[in-house]
Design a protein around this motif. Structure first.
Motif, PDB file in Angstrom:
ATOM      1  N   ALA A  40      61.528  18.574  17.214  1.00 14.85           N
ATOM      2  CA  ALA A  40      61.713  19.493  17.417  1.00 14.85           C
ATOM      3  C   ALA A  40      60.722  20.563  16.474  1.00 14.85           C
ATOM      4  O   ALA A  40      60.711  22.615  16.150  1.00 14.85           O
ATOM      5  N   GLU A  41      60.795  20.173  15.212  1.00 12.45           N
ATOM      6  CA  GLU A  41      59.929  20.523  13.660  1.00 12.45           C
ATOM      7  C   GLU A  41      57.998  19.890  13.817  1.00 12.45           C
ATOM      8  O   GLU A  41      57.909  21.293  13.185  1.00 12.45           O
ATOM      9  N   PHE A  42      58.599  20.442  15.030  1.00 12.17           N
ATOM     10  CA  PHE A  42      56.665  19.904  14.780  1.00 12.17           C
ATOM     11  C   PHE A  42      56.275  21.991  15.935  1.00 12.17           C
ATOM     12  O   PHE A  42      56.712  22.343  15.843  1.00 12.17           O
ATOM     13  N   PRO A  43      54.280  21.909  14.439  1.00  9.43           N
ATOM     14  CA  PRO A  43      53.701  22.961  15.048  1.00  9.43           C
ATOM     15  C   PRO A  43      53.604  23.229  16.378  1.00  9.43           C
ATOM     16  O   PRO A  43      53.736  21.971  17.434  1.00  9.43           O
ATOM     17  N   ASP A  44      52.740  24.510  17.012  1.00  5.34           N
ATOM     18  CA  ASP A  44      52.640  23.957  18.392  1.00  5.34           C
ATOM     19  C   ASP A  44      53.063  24.015  19.401  1.00  5.34           C
ATOM     20  O   ASP A  44      53.191  23.414  19.949  1.00  5.34           O
ATOM     21  N   GLN A  45      54.519  24.657  18.999  1.00  4.68           N
ATOM     22  CA  GLN A  45      55.255  23.975  20.545  1.00  4.68           C
ATOM     23  C   GLN A  45      54.588  25.581  21.588  1.00  4.68           C
ATOM     24  O   GLN A  45      54.116  26.380  21.448  1.00  4.68           O
ATOM     25  N   VAL A  46      54.818  24.689  22.784  1.00  4.03           N
ATOM     26  CA  VAL A  46      54.375  25.316  24.105  1.00  4.03           C
ATOM     27  C   VAL A  46      55.645  25.452  24.492  1.00  4.03           C
ATOM     28  O   VAL A  46      56.168  26.051  24.863  1.00  4.03           O
ATOM     29  N   ASP A  47      55.113  27.416  25.445  1.00  3.51           N
ATOM     30  CA  ASP A  47      56.387  28.518  25.508  1.00  3.51           C
ATOM     31  C   ASP A  47      56.702  27.885  26.869  1.00  3.51           C
ATOM     32  O   ASP A  47      55.669  27.210  27.478  1.00  3.51           O
TER      33      ASP A  47
END
Length: 440
Positions: A342-349
């Motif tokens: 949940a805190e990872f960067p680069d979340q996909v929309d």
């Protein structure tokens, strides 16, 4: 006093619900399928992904209305949502009288008694506790198949998953207890056992010092009345030659394996905390098909995981195309609080997740269509699940199909058959995910 039950989430949760029904039945309670006439309402919840969480919350709020304006005198919440959000439930939904954590469902009778006496109850046994299922279950699956839970909890700690925090570490149910329950189910008329756990492949390692699923399969194979034994939730890195031999050699074990791989790109697999890689996945699948040529392999994937690029998605698409899985399900990544991912960067929309989801499902539909076409003309054994009177047809499943998640085979037949009967069928046509057949 009549009790109304609602059960959400996975088949492991359903097993817990059936044990709660058994406990309450042993205490003399009756059950109803009409919530308007129930004096007690029990909701066994799920919160694995956001959609499941919303479904459970909406059910609690809906049932709370019967507490305020109906016959309901006691509202009880159990399961994963109750374990994870107990303080929020207490604060925001005052109509709830009792809350049981995931390791405390065997206290359901005490919860009902306390709630009816006007006492609030919150019961949360330690997550390393393993409930003792001494009471016989009340099956909700029709009586001819049953889920047999062989372990609780998980030690894998995948970065997207909350299960270890709400179900605890891996605890195998002792083999003698599993076999005893399986025999009781067979005595009730159950013909198909579906083995479930958060992970079935490491069964017994905590109790016996080694993976013991092959031995368990051999023991279950001896039980009279059981025709099929189906294995779900096999982690690919734990599948070894001993397990493959047990599947091949025990005649009641279906040549069907559910292997959740989640992805095929090594970078994403590592970020997910998975303990395998693409090379190992290919080796396991190839070995299974070499040793058991008619095996049906089911898998699940997660699309749109944080950091998944278009190239990684295309690699997954190519992998699915190459592997030609018999059964495949896809989840869009759900950003769950209190998980590392949940805190990872680069979340996909969400729009991109949906596009990738649809692309994977369209590809799989083409694969399944080709597989179905190849099955036409073959003979197999099928289990009758029900009848469609208006179509003069029976609905059945082959060994290739787990209930509720896989396909069906429709059989035109004028004779009288019962749910749970086994018949020999010739496949005459395929239709998307389902088949059409005739009794030989």
């Amino acid at each position: 006093m009549k009790i109304f039950f609602m059960s959400f989430g996975c088949d492991k949760n359903l097993s817990d619900t059936e044990h709660m029904l058994g406990i309450l039945s042993g205490k003399g309670y009756e059950f109803t399928q009409d919530e308007t006439e129930a004096r007690v309402i029990v909701i066994n919840t799920c919160c694995f992904i956001n959609d499941a969480k919303e479904e459970s919350i909406n059910a609690i709020l809906e049932m709370a209305e019967y507490k305020k304006h109906g016959n309901c005198e006691a509202l009880i919440v159990t399961g994963c949502l109750a374990e994870r959000y107990k303080s929020e439930i207490v604060e925001e939904i005052p109509e709830v009288d009792a809350i049981l954590g995931t390791a405390s469902y065997d206290d359901i009778d005490e919860a009902v008694e306390a709630a009816m006496a006007g006492k609030e109850l919150e019961e949360y046994k330690p997550l390393n506790y393993l409930p003792v299922n001494g009471e016989k279950r009340i099956l909700t699956t029709g009586g001819y198949f049953a889920y047999l839970k062989i372990a609780e909890g998980c030690d894998k700690r995948c970065t997207y998953c909350i299960i270890p925090r709400i179900r605890g570490s891996y605890r195998s149910i002792p083999m003698e207890e599993v076999i005893k329950e399986a025999k009781e189910l067979a005595d009730k008329g159950v013909k198909e056992l579906i083995l479930v756990a958060q992970e079935t492949t490491v069964y017994g390692k905590d109790l016996y010092g080694k993976k013991s699923l092959p031995k368990l399969l051999s023991e279950l194979n001896k039980i009279q009345g059981i025709r099929w034994i189906r294995i779900m939730y096999c982690y690919p890195e734990e599948i070894d030659e001993e397990l493959i031999d047990a599947i091949a050699e025990n005649d009641k074990v279906c040549h069907y394996l559910d292997i959740p791989i989640q992805h095929a790109n090594d970078t994403i697999l590592k970020r997910m905390g998975r303990r395998t890689d693409k090379k190992r996945l290919i080796e396991v699948i190839d070995l299974l098909r070499e040793r058991i040529p008619d095996i049906c392999i089911r898998t699940t994937l997660i699309t749109g995981f944080p950091g998944e690029t278009e190239e990684m998605h295309e690699e997954l698409m190519q992998f699915v195309n190459d592997m030609e899985f018999d059964r495949l399900g896809v989840f869009k990544y759900s950003r769950e609080e209190d998980t590392p991912a949940a805190e990872f960067p680069d979340q996909v929309d969400e729009e991109e997740k949906e596009r990738r989801f649809e692309a994977l499902m369209e590809l799989q539909q083409e694969i399944v269509f080709d597989i179905g076409e190849d099955l036409v003309g073959r003979e197999c054994v099928a289990m009758i699940e029900g009848r469609m009177p208006e179509e003069n047809a029976y609905v059945a499943r082959t060994y290739r199909d787990a209930p509720d998640i896989d396909g069906l085979i429709f059989i035109n037949y004028d004779g009288e058959l019962m749910s749970g009967d086994f018949v020999r069928v010739r496949i005459t046509a395929s239709a998307e995910y389902d088949l059409i057949g005739e009794i030989i």
